[in-house]
Motif scaffolding. Structure first.
Motif, PDB file in Angstrom:
ATOM      1  N   ASP A  84      69.964 -22.029 -16.454  1.00 10.22           N
ATOM      2  CA  ASP A  84      69.830 -20.600 -16.676  1.00 10.22           C
ATOM      3  C   ASP A  84      69.823 -19.905 -15.313  1.00 10.22           C
ATOM      4  OD1 ASP A  84      67.170 -20.541 -15.619  1.00 10.22           O
ATOM      5  OD2 ASP A  84      66.339 -21.018 -17.579  1.00 10.22           O
ATOM      6  N   GLU A 133      58.844 -19.709  -6.349  1.00  9.93           N
ATOM      7  CA  GLU A 133      58.313 -18.370  -6.599  1.00  9.93           C
ATOM      8  C   GLU A 133      57.671 -17.851  -5.317  1.00  9.93           C
ATOM      9  OE1 GLU A 133      55.727 -18.461  -9.964  1.00  9.93           O
ATOM     10  OE2 GLU A 133      57.303 -19.111 -11.360  1.00  9.93           O
ATOM     11  N   LYS A 178      67.726 -18.012 -13.754  1.00 10.16           N
ATOM     12  CA  LYS A 178      66.527 -18.143 -12.930  1.00 10.16           C
ATOM     13  C   LYS A 178      66.546 -19.459 -12.167  1.00 10.16           C
ATOM     14  CE  LYS A 178      61.503 -17.639 -13.007  1.00 10.16           C
ATOM     15  NZ  LYS A 178      60.305 -17.348 -13.834  1.00 10.16           N
ATOM     16  N   GLN A 179      66.917 -20.540 -12.855  1.00  9.81           N
ATOM     17  CA  GLN A 179      67.043 -21.828 -12.166  1.00  9.81           C
ATOM     18  C   GLN A 179      68.103 -21.757 -11.073  1.00  9.81           C
ATOM     19  OE1 GLN A 179      67.840 -24.221 -15.706  1.00  9.81           O
ATOM     20  NE2 GLN A 179      65.958 -25.367 -15.340  1.00  9.81           N
ATOM     21  N   SER A 228      67.839 -25.717 -18.636  1.00  8.06           N
ATOM     22  CA  SER A 228      66.586 -24.975 -18.749  1.00  8.06           C
ATOM     23  C   SER A 228      65.711 -25.556 -19.852  1.00  8.06           C
ATOM     24  CB  SER A 228      66.867 -23.494 -19.025  1.00  8.06           C
ATOM     25  OG  SER A 228      67.579 -23.327 -20.235  1.00  8.06           O
ATOM     26  N   SER A 268      68.711 -19.400  -9.157  1.00  8.36           N
ATOM     27  CA  SER A 268      68.239 -18.665  -7.976  1.00  8.36           C
ATOM     28  C   SER A 268      67.375 -19.510  -7.056  1.00  8.36           C
ATOM     29  CB  SER A 268      67.438 -17.436  -8.414  1.00  8.36           C
ATOM     30  OG  SER A 268      66.174 -17.805  -8.963  1.00  8.36           O
ATOM     31  N   TYR A 269      66.907 -20.665  -7.534  1.00 12.86           N
ATOM     32  CA  TYR A 269      65.915 -21.424  -6.768  1.00 12.86           C
ATOM     33  C   TYR A 269      66.433 -21.907  -5.414  1.00 12.86           C
ATOM     34  CZ  TYR A 269      63.124 -21.647 -11.101  1.00 12.86           C
ATOM     35  OH  TYR A 269      62.398 -21.337 -12.222  1.00 12.86           O
ATOM     36  N   ARG A 305      64.938  -9.965  -7.905  1.00  5.21           N
ATOM     37  CA  ARG A 305      63.720  -9.824  -8.722  1.00  5.21           C
ATOM     38  C   ARG A 305      62.556 -10.570  -8.099  1.00  5.21           C
ATOM     39  NH1 ARG A 305      64.367 -11.729 -14.940  1.00  5.21           N
ATOM     40  NH2 ARG A 305      63.006 -10.180 -15.942  1.00  5.21           N
ATOM     41  N   ALA A 306      62.779 -11.828  -7.714  1.00  6.78           N
ATOM     42  CA  ALA A 306      61.709 -12.644  -7.144  1.00  6.78           C
ATOM     43  C   ALA A 306      61.225 -12.072  -5.812  1.00  6.78           C
ATOM     44  CB  ALA A 306      62.190 -14.083  -6.958  1.00  6.78           C
ATOM     45  N   GLU A 349      68.252 -12.410 -10.093  1.00  9.27           N
ATOM     46  CA  GLU A 349      67.031 -13.218 -10.090  1.00  9.27           C
ATOM     47  C   GLU A 349      66.468 -13.367  -8.678  1.00  9.27           C
ATOM     48  OE1 GLU A 349      65.280 -14.104 -12.584  1.00  9.27           O
ATOM     49  OE2 GLU A 349      66.689 -13.561 -14.173  1.00  9.27           O
TER      50      GLU A 349
END
Length: 333
Positions: A262, A17, A264-265, A3, A267-268, A41-42, A38
């Motif tokens: 991290d 996103e 969030k990454q 991250s 979840s991509y 959330r997105a 995540e």
């Protein structure tokens, strides 16, 4: 570490996103914690109605509070379920199938990391029970709803995404998926091999169980893929210390936390698979837009068929002959 590198150099997985998901509905197992949170959330921030499924109530309540604080109008819900209990899976997901009018996204992300050896409430190796068999049963129970959604005129095609891993390469080389006795032979393998076997199972199920067998035979307008989130800094990495007590476990946990992405990454990959026009049915992806190179086991169609048959057999043995839903059904009130 990854991250930090992404912030300073741009190196890292492509950020995803999603937006404009109004009217869509998602179920995310493991959706209130770690990578699953995540993803939830997105999707919720993009206007999707999201139902998170987890075992711990405090995780569910915290996740709901965080998401609604960020987006007061978010449609976010939480359901309690232990994926290591086939009875709970049947009860919770049968009710969800009956109560929902549609299901656009199914993300199978619940699970345990490399952990201490043991059995779940059904007497099944808990790595296999939680990380794979519970997810298999969830998919079966919800398939009629996914099929119904796929037939809605003008609706985008539903998608099923499994959180797999490059750790599938650590599955025992002699894996046959021939019997429950094989699955439950905990003296023969260590935690890493047992964890890797579950990730191998997820890739095989997406590729040969759903894409090749169910979707192809039904001519369903549904997509099913598996993804690798990367080595991610979640609390699950602490479980290395449980699996390998002593210095070795502490070092493994430190390495994963120090050099991983991290959450969030992490979840991509799943978010990309849920929204990209570029996915191909049954494929395994390492990162957004990057097809993975599966192990020889993960490319073995006969192994995939054996896994599918064993999974159905175990569920019927544990839950009764009528436990499974016909893969050709639609909705089932």
């Amino acid at each position: 570490m990854q991250s930090i590198l992404q912030k300073t150099t741009g190196i890292g997985p492509t950020p995803i996103e999603p937006d404009n998901l109004d009217g869509r509905v998602a179920i995310v197992t493991g959706g209130a914690f770690g990578i699953g949170f995540e993803v939830s959330r997105a999707l919720a921030h993009a206007g999707c109605r999201v139902i998170m499924v987890n075992r711990k109530q405090e995780q569910g309540e915290d996740a709901k509070a965080t998401i609604t604080a960020e987006s007061p109008g978010a449609q976010i819900e939480w359901k309690e379920c232990d994926l290591g209990s086939l009875k709970q899976v049947r009860d919770v997901f049968t009710e969800l199938r009956k109560s929902l009018d549609r299901l656009d996204f199914l993300v199978l992300g619940a699970g345990i990391n490399v952990n201490e050896l043991g059995f779940d409430s059904d007497g099944i190796d808990r790595h296999f029970g939680v990380n794979f068999l519970g997810q298999f049963y969830v998919t079966n129970l919800l398939w009629p709803l996914l099929r119904k959604t796929s037939k809605i005129v003008g609706a985008p095609e539903p998608r099923v995404v499994f959180e797999a891993s490059e750790m599938h390469r650590t599955a025992p080389k002699e894996t046959h998926f021939g019997s429950l006795e094989e699955i439950n032979d905990l003296e023969k393998y260590g935690p890493t091999e047992l964890y890797g076997r579950t990730k191998l199972a997820l890739i095989l199920f997406a590729k040969y169980g759903l894409a090749e067998k169910v979707i192809k035979e039904n001519e369903d307008r549904i997509w099913a893929v598996s993804v690798h989130p990367g080595a991610v800094n979640t609390a699950m990495q602490q479980q290395w210390k449980d699996a390998y007590p002593g210095v070795a476990g502490k070092l493994l946990s430190w390495a994963m936390l120090a050099f991983g992405r991290d959450v969030k990454q992490g979840s991509y990959s799943a978010l990309w698979a849920l929204t990209s026009a570029e996915i191909k049915n049954g494929w395994y992806y390492n990162d957004p837009g990057q097809p993975g190179k599966e192990s020889a086991q993960a490319s073995d169609e006969k192994l995939g068929q054996a896994l599918f048959e064993l999974s159905e057999r175990i569920i019927r043995d544990k839950m009764g002959e009528d436990a499974l839903v016909d893969w050709r059904e639609t909705k089932l009130e």
